[in-house]
Enzyme design. Sequence first.
Site, PDB file in Angstrom:
ATOM      1  N   ARG A 127      32.533  -6.482 -72.904  1.00  0.00           N
ATOM      2  CA  ARG A 127      31.160  -6.985 -72.681  1.00  0.00           C
ATOM      3  C   ARG A 127      30.864  -8.254 -73.470  1.00  0.00           C
ATOM      4  NH1 ARG A 127      29.766  -1.373 -73.033  1.00  0.00           N
ATOM      5  NH2 ARG A 127      29.749  -0.506 -70.925  1.00  0.00           N
ATOM      6  N   LYS A 149      28.708 -22.336 -68.729  1.00  0.00           N
ATOM      7  CA  LYS A 149      29.029 -21.811 -67.397  1.00  0.00           C
ATOM      8  C   LYS A 149      30.491 -21.403 -67.373  1.00  0.00           C
ATOM      9  CE  LYS A 149      25.809 -24.070 -64.241  1.00  0.00           C
ATOM     10  NZ  LYS A 149      25.674 -25.031 -63.132  1.00  0.00           N
ATOM     11  N   GLU A 191      32.712 -37.380 -62.793  1.00  0.00           N
ATOM     12  CA  GLU A 191      31.577 -36.723 -63.472  1.00  0.00           C
ATOM     13  C   GLU A 191      30.862 -37.725 -64.390  1.00  0.00           C
ATOM     14  OE1 GLU A 191      30.051 -33.879 -63.125  1.00  0.00           O
ATOM     15  OE2 GLU A 191      31.455 -32.524 -62.143  1.00  0.00           O
ATOM     16  N   LYS A 224      23.848 -33.726 -71.614  1.00  0.00           N
ATOM     17  CA  LYS A 224      23.951 -32.345 -71.142  1.00  0.00           C
ATOM     18  C   LYS A 224      23.298 -31.378 -72.137  1.00  0.00           C
ATOM     19  CE  LYS A 224      26.856 -28.998 -68.911  1.00  0.00           C
ATOM     20  NZ  LYS A 224      28.106 -28.694 -68.247  1.00  0.00           N
ATOM     21  N   GLU A 234      19.606 -22.616 -65.499  1.00  0.00           N
ATOM     22  CA  GLU A 234      19.466 -23.396 -64.265  1.00  0.00           C
ATOM     23  C   GLU A 234      18.343 -22.918 -63.350  1.00  0.00           C
ATOM     24  OE1 GLU A 234      23.253 -24.882 -62.672  1.00  0.00           O
ATOM     25  OE2 GLU A 234      22.347 -24.757 -60.697  1.00  0.00           O
ATOM     26  N   ARG A 238      18.280 -28.076 -65.106  1.00  0.00           N
ATOM     27  CA  ARG A 238      19.751 -28.092 -65.074  1.00  0.00           C
ATOM     28  C   ARG A 238      20.300 -28.376 -63.674  1.00  0.00           C
ATOM     29  NH1 ARG A 238      23.941 -24.236 -68.506  1.00  0.00           N
ATOM     30  NH2 ARG A 238      25.806 -25.362 -67.853  1.00  0.00           N
ATOM     31  N   ASN A 242      23.742 -31.030 -60.840  1.00  0.00           N
ATOM     32  CA  ASN A 242      24.425 -30.863 -59.555  1.00  0.00           C
ATOM     33  C   ASN A 242      24.333 -32.114 -58.688  1.00  0.00           C
ATOM     34  OD1 ASN A 242      25.117 -28.207 -60.164  1.00  0.00           O
ATOM     35  ND2 ASN A 242      23.145 -27.446 -59.450  1.00  0.00           N
ATOM     36  N   HIS A 245      26.792 -32.940 -55.969  1.00  0.00           N
ATOM     37  CA  HIS A 245      27.680 -31.790 -55.828  1.00  0.00           C
ATOM     38  C   HIS A 245      27.599 -31.091 -54.470  1.00  0.00           C
ATOM     39  CE1 HIS A 245      28.546 -32.439 -59.989  1.00  0.00           C
ATOM     40  NE2 HIS A 245      29.206 -31.310 -60.133  1.00  0.00           N
ATOM     41  N   HIS A 249      31.037 -30.401 -52.732  1.00  0.00           N
ATOM     42  CA  HIS A 249      31.625 -29.098 -52.427  1.00  0.00           C
ATOM     43  C   HIS A 249      32.116 -29.044 -50.991  1.00  0.00           C
ATOM     44  CE1 HIS A 249      29.651 -27.086 -56.129  1.00  0.00           C
ATOM     45  NE2 HIS A 249      30.890 -27.426 -56.358  1.00  0.00           N
ATOM     46  N   HIS A 261      37.727 -32.042 -57.940  1.00  0.00           N
ATOM     47  CA  HIS A 261      36.273 -31.938 -58.065  1.00  0.00           C
ATOM     48  C   HIS A 261      35.590 -33.272 -58.412  1.00  0.00           C
ATOM     49  CE1 HIS A 261      32.390 -30.209 -58.874  1.00  0.00           C
ATOM     50  NE2 HIS A 261      32.411 -30.704 -60.090  1.00  0.00           N
TER      51      HIS A 261
HETATM   52  N1  GLY Z   1      28.546 -28.607 -64.500  1.00  0.00           N
HETATM   53  C1  GLY Z   1      27.169 -28.470 -64.318  1.00  0.00           C
HETATM   54  C2  GLY Z   1      26.523 -27.557 -65.306  1.00  0.00           C
HETATM   55  O1  GLY Z   1      27.137 -27.194 -66.301  1.00  0.00           O
HETATM   56  O2  GLY Z   1      25.389 -27.172 -65.108  1.00  0.00           O
END
Ligand code: GLY
Length: 351
Positions: A127, A149, A191, A224, A234, A238, A242, A245, A249, A261
């Site tokens: 956990r 993430k 990026e 960031k 998010e 946040r 994207n 993106h 995608h 990517h």
């Molecule tokens: N890569 C986008 C984020 O971490 O929200």
Amino acid sequence: MTSNFCPVKKIRVKASGEYDVLIGRNLLDNIGSLIKEVAGSCKIALVTDDTVNALYADKVLLSLKNAGYTAVKFVFPHGEQSKNLNVYGQILNFLAENEITRTDCLVALGGGVVGDMAGFAAASFLRGIKYVQIPTTLLSQIDSSVGGKTAIDLPLGKNLVGAFKQPALVVCDVDTLSSLPKEIFIDGMGEAAKYALLDKKVYYLICGGEYAIEELVYLSIDYKRRVVETDEFESGLRKLLNLGHTPAHGIENLSGYTIPHGRAVAMGLDIILNASFKRGYISKNDYVNMLSAVKKCVGENICPYEIEKIATAALSDKKRSGDYITVIAVHGVEDCRPEKIKVIELAEYLK
Ligand code: GLY
């Protein structure tokens, strides 16, 4: 690029877990003592891929040993195709077989695939156990290693299973970037182009010509940090990360993930800039300047697919919510805004 950056920069991220991101050179040689500061005395499980294993694992293991650690190592084949349930399960079994406990620490050494998958193993094993990110690609240094993430892919799509779990420490040794093949470095610059449109400091750095790579890493992470500290999970701000993106995608999906990517993100940025210009959100001048910033990052950036096909392929995206999808539109540098549109209107929107 010049290098007049001071030795080690530190960014403190204050999210559900608080941690430092260190940016500098020659950090792998001291990684054992850096980890000791956040993990104390414990056992270390090092997770990496075969490429990075050959380059840096011995150095990291030696430093861990010198700091008094016992470490075990799990190596899997490099590439997005390894980011699956099977390899994830192997990591969990490895942790269990080596009797990793809740007070031990996982160390993810590698690019985005290693960080995402090892991070998800750390988020779910027992956990949740502590983990440290040592990103070795530009993409993972400026983006994926920070913000918590973690994810693995399913056959039906990328990153469909995952968790938010902040690391205990992120160590960006920019010396590792010199071993990257050109295409992998440019993948990270895709990026970076996203951060240039989101943040004026990054934009002016990139448009200004010569800069130290540490500075680009620092400014991108610091942007960031501000976003993650405001909206870790998010629900709002946040989503800006994207930018580009949704088409990206679709492009990755259509290419069977042979277009990486960051390169797909750069193509996605061009598509979004075009859509934003056509909708009157940005002037012709701004449009041309922003396209040029993207080009400064990644060079020629020709998307091989038609918008209709990209839009259809993009609909399995996580950002879809029922009949709607949120696209990030560009209204200016550092002025990007989420826009919720009907999925049936996505192709028209992106044209
Ligand atoms: N890569 C986008 C984020 O971490 O929200």
